[in-house]
Motif scaffolding. Sequence first.
Motif, PDB file in Angstrom:
ATOM      1  N   VAL A 167       0.903  -1.052  -0.131  1.00 41.66           N
ATOM      2  CA  VAL A 167      -0.003   0.067   0.006  1.00 41.66           C
ATOM      3  C   VAL A 167       0.892   1.197  -0.143  1.00 41.66           C
ATOM      4  CG1 VAL A 167      -1.728   1.334   1.448  1.00 41.66           C
ATOM      5  CG2 VAL A 167      -1.920  -1.227   1.189  1.00 41.66           C
TER       6      VAL A 167
ATOM      7  N   GLN B  15      -8.330   7.235   5.673  1.00 38.19           N
ATOM      8  CA  GLN B  15      -8.535   6.307   6.660  1.00 38.19           C
ATOM      9  C   GLN B  15      -8.015   4.818   6.496  1.00 38.19           C
ATOM     10  OE1 GLN B  15     -12.503   6.643   7.336  1.00 38.19           O
ATOM     11  NE2 GLN B  15     -12.582   8.777   7.438  1.00 38.19           N
ATOM     12  N   MET B  16      -6.921   4.876   5.697  1.00 41.28           N
ATOM     13  CA  MET B  16      -5.968   3.678   5.505  1.00 41.28           C
ATOM     14  C   MET B  16      -4.596   3.599   6.088  1.00 41.28           C
ATOM     15  SD  MET B  16      -7.922   1.458   3.940  1.00 41.28           S
ATOM     16  CE  MET B  16      -6.742   0.394   3.024  1.00 41.28           C
TER      17      MET B  16
ATOM     18  N   TYR C  63      -3.244   0.348   7.161  1.00 42.70           N
ATOM     19  CA  TYR C  63      -2.878  -0.530   6.218  1.00 42.70           C
ATOM     20  C   TYR C  63      -1.361  -0.308   5.453  1.00 42.70           C
ATOM     21  CZ  TYR C  63      -7.417  -2.436   7.211  1.00 42.70           C
ATOM     22  OH  TYR C  63      -8.561  -2.760   7.868  1.00 42.70           O
TER      23      TYR C  63
ATOM     24  N   SER D 200       0.391  -3.276   4.317  1.00 36.87           N
ATOM     25  CA  SER D 200      -0.394  -4.288   3.752  1.00 36.87           C
ATOM     26  C   SER D 200       0.055  -4.736   2.454  1.00 36.87           C
ATOM     27  CB  SER D 200      -1.811  -4.158   4.041  1.00 36.87           C
ATOM     28  OG  SER D 200      -1.913  -4.190   5.252  1.00 36.87           O
TER      29      SER D 200
ATOM     30  N   LEU E 174      -6.317  -6.496   0.335  1.00 33.55           N
ATOM     31  CA  LEU E 174      -7.431  -5.441   0.857  1.00 33.55           C
ATOM     32  C   LEU E 174      -8.856  -5.712   0.122  1.00 33.55           C
ATOM     33  CD1 LEU E 174      -5.375  -2.273   0.186  1.00 33.55           C
ATOM     34  CD2 LEU E 174      -5.671  -3.737   2.279  1.00 33.55           C
ATOM     35  N   SER E 175      -9.864  -5.232   0.747  1.00 37.08           N
ATOM     36  CA  SER E 175     -11.405  -5.450   0.088  1.00 37.08           C
ATOM     37  C   SER E 175     -11.429  -4.558  -0.992  1.00 37.08           C
ATOM     38  CB  SER E 175     -12.152  -5.359   1.086  1.00 37.08           C
ATOM     39  OG  SER E 175     -12.171  -3.886   1.559  1.00 37.08           O
TER      40      SER E 175
ATOM     41  N   GLN F 272     -11.272  -0.947   0.428  1.00 39.80           N
ATOM     42  CA  GLN F 272     -10.086  -0.352   0.926  1.00 39.80           C
ATOM     43  C   GLN F 272      -9.142  -0.056  -0.502  1.00 39.80           C
ATOM     44  OE1 GLN F 272      -9.486  -4.036   3.107  1.00 39.80           O
ATOM     45  NE2 GLN F 272      -9.744  -2.730   5.084  1.00 39.80           N
ATOM     46  N   GLN F 273      -9.190  -0.892  -1.583  1.00 40.15           N
ATOM     47  CA  GLN F 273      -8.318  -0.708  -2.798  1.00 40.15           C
ATOM     48  C   GLN F 273      -8.710   0.522  -3.356  1.00 40.15           C
ATOM     49  OE1 GLN F 273      -8.178  -4.123  -5.596  1.00 40.15           O
ATOM     50  NE2 GLN F 273      -7.671  -5.570  -3.944  1.00 40.15           N
TER      51      GLN F 273
ATOM     52  N   ARG G  76      -9.906   3.172  -1.788  1.00 43.73           N
ATOM     53  CA  ARG G  76      -9.313   4.132  -1.003  1.00 43.73           C
ATOM     54  C   ARG G  76      -7.831   4.385  -1.045  1.00 43.73           C
ATOM     55  NH1 ARG G  76     -12.425   5.188   3.959  1.00 43.73           N
ATOM     56  NH2 ARG G  76     -14.278   4.277   3.906  1.00 43.73           N
ATOM     57  N   VAL G  77      -7.114   3.329  -1.341  1.00 41.23           N
ATOM     58  CA  VAL G  77      -5.715   3.338  -1.641  1.00 41.23           C
ATOM     59  C   VAL G  77      -5.509   4.219  -3.060  1.00 41.23           C
ATOM     60  CG1 VAL G  77      -3.561   2.084  -1.903  1.00 41.23           C
ATOM     61  CG2 VAL G  77      -5.238   1.332  -0.370  1.00 41.23           C
TER      62      VAL G  77
END
Lengths: 557, 322
Positions: free
Chosen positions: B93, B123-124, B127, B130, B135-136, B139-140, B142-143
Amino acid sequence: MRSQTFLRYLLLGGVLLFLGVFLLLPIGTVLGVGCDLQLIAELFRNRIYVEGLWNSFAIALCTTGMVFVISLGLALLYDRYDFPGKSFANTALLIPMVLPPFVGALGFKQILGYHGVINALLGHLGIAPVDFLSGSGVFWAVCFIEALHLFPICYLNLVTALGNIDPAMTEAAANLGASPWQRFLKVRLPLMRSGILAGCSITLIWSFTELGTPLMFGFTRTTAVQVFNGLTELESNPIPYALVVIMLAVSALLYLVAKLALKSAPAASGGKGIVNANSTELRSWRKFLPGSAFGVVTLLAGLPHIALICCAFSTRFSGTVFPENFTFENFELALSNALVLPSIANSLKYSFLAMFIACAAGLLVALAAVRWRLKGSGIADLLAMLPLAVPGVVFAFGFLGMSVKFSWASLLFDPVNNPVWLLSIAYAVRRIPYVVRAVSSGLEQTPEELENAARNFGAGPFRTLVKVTLPLVTANLIVGGLFAFSFSMLEVSDSLILAQKQEFFPITKALYELSQILGYGTGAASAFGVWAMFFLGATLCAGALLLGKKIGAVFKF
Amino acid sequence: MAEVLIEKLTKSYDGTVKVLDGVDLHIAQGELVFLLGPSGCGKSTLLRILAGLVTADSGSISFDGRNIMSLPPEKRRAAMVFQNYALWPHLNVFENVAFGLRMEKTPRKEIEKKVMESLEQVQMERYARSAVTQLSGGQQQRVALARALAVEPALLLLDEPLSNLDANLRDTMRREIKRICTERKLTALYVTHDRREALSMADRAGVMHKGKLAQIGTPDEIYNHPADSFTARFLGDVNGLPCGGGIRPERLRISEEKGKLSARLLERAFFGDSCEWLFEVPGAGKVLVRELGAPARTIGKEYFLDYDEAFLIPAPESDDEK
């Protein structure tokens, strides 16, 4: 943008030039001499050469038949059933590939030879010995050894083809009243056509042009062996050139037919490769049946290897059922022989060079065809795959012819005084298809959007290649490189034909020469063969670990 | 953040299929502009041309008055959030987010600071080390957004970034993206085919049709005063009226006593917080009415429908207009 495109075309031009000079020119040289109607007519008038052609063809057909039956049976079992040790059984099938078949022949002679294991066993039972390797026996021995070596390639193709068949297609047939046999015949078999064609055509071409195995069994009436034996009197008898032309024509025809048939083969997949979606779990003792079938085939395929190991570690393994007197003497003998150590150093040198050349050329061809989509990249891709259809003997002959015909080639490729580049390039050219297929498959499976994202976040074309594209296909490139390296280490045709002076002998030529020495030769050659076997085995395991099931993609065209 | 001006942009494939046909668009500094339209209308192509991943046939694009048409993708500073995120699986990440900064040769300490700031914003931050493959989808996404934010782009491009998320997560992410764009005063162009997304988030939204920008304006303008029947119908349901105009279902009122149209109730569809009623109106055919709550009404009974003429919009035309 323009300079970037120009650079890409420049690189593609370089690869095309390389392929033109080291792939097309050798073939052209052979054709130039061999395409003489008088010579070809003379060839067909000579009963011995015609018999050689006929035997080669018969070997190819019988070997392919055996390969098809073995691999289809195993592929269906693998696809249809879940059984204990399934994944191990699948990997163990790759064992036959860890030894060039001509070294396997050495082990096989220990089993079926007149003084071999079987006859020793028969002697214990009071039965008179049988000469299995005389008359037609030697023909079947050649076919059997080649089949046991080549069936994994066909098996991998068939497993992939079966895995790509949408289970809904057979379910629909069952739903409409088709019996299991009818479903196999009417649905699965036609949908497997592309896998069957790919696997069988490689086997057919490979076994048609195989030199090492018949040579080792002393089966001289095959075209490849006749070409090899004709080398010494090439000046007075140019017939081997014509033989090579016939071999090339037959191989090219087989390749073209397979390509055309592949084009018309139906798409087996329903979009997703749902491997084993229909696997059945067998109960009680039945669950061990598929594994047993795998075990029997693996054992059969492993027998020559086991015999070779036994021979290598014993002082006496002739006329006995089991090897006698465990020893390292053969390894010492092998290492103390003047042929061995230099040949290892030579092979390492040639193979490393070959690996780098094949990787550079293969990577560029794959990038140009799959990513850059340059005009002319299709031709480069086609040319790069051509070695699969051209027998090794043809190339070896072509390079030899080039060194005589062109003065620049004689400087670079002096087979007598400096064959380093000659052998390295000859090895490399024949291994480019493995690199191209491995890298192309990696590039096709990597979304282009990942490279677009790198450009979008500030990376130029070169940095995108280095930071994103190459890391994403590293595993594929390593596998292509490993195959190029290990198959170069154990290459037969080029090595036997092009290495003419002892100081330049690679491993395979040294192995062949060792095996011809009476007395300790067989033991020392076996010890040397064991080393080669473990070397290629480790390479294939590394490849399988890196690529997993995708390893089958390397053996496609 | 840059001011973006697109003028007479055209693009065709194979010389025949015109994907963009003279598109003009102005995006003010710090403005969040949406492009809406059906599949194949050219909105993603426009985004990719802005990023430099596709070359336009003609026209010009300028950032703060500087023509960027000849710049390669890596020099444009138009960071994109890709539809499938395009996160590099061989980098974690942190390294994914740091990639653009490393390309700019940003000092190591600053990279650390900016990457963590961007990850905090989505808000990552926990992670950071990671693997992206663990990631879900949310989450991906957000990245991918953090990666684009980290380089402080002149223009942020978002290509249907929420299309792979489930409905609940999409609502959350909409609010997040809107908040981040406002906080950072980002100039952003957001492509979607989800009208709710566009109407709820955009400062201005444009509707594209057959390679042209059919209309652009504030969400209120384009929804309540669409320039043509295509825009009207793309942004919501439209009823044709006997007078020749059109009206949105929520602008009609149902009455038992009086109204401009008499109508027979055919069907009722209940949605919990609201209800849709389907009427048969002489001279207009079937007319849909949407209202909050769900009062009791009788199917087959005659009612009256009333509306304010200020809300009349272009009526739906033949299917060719779709």
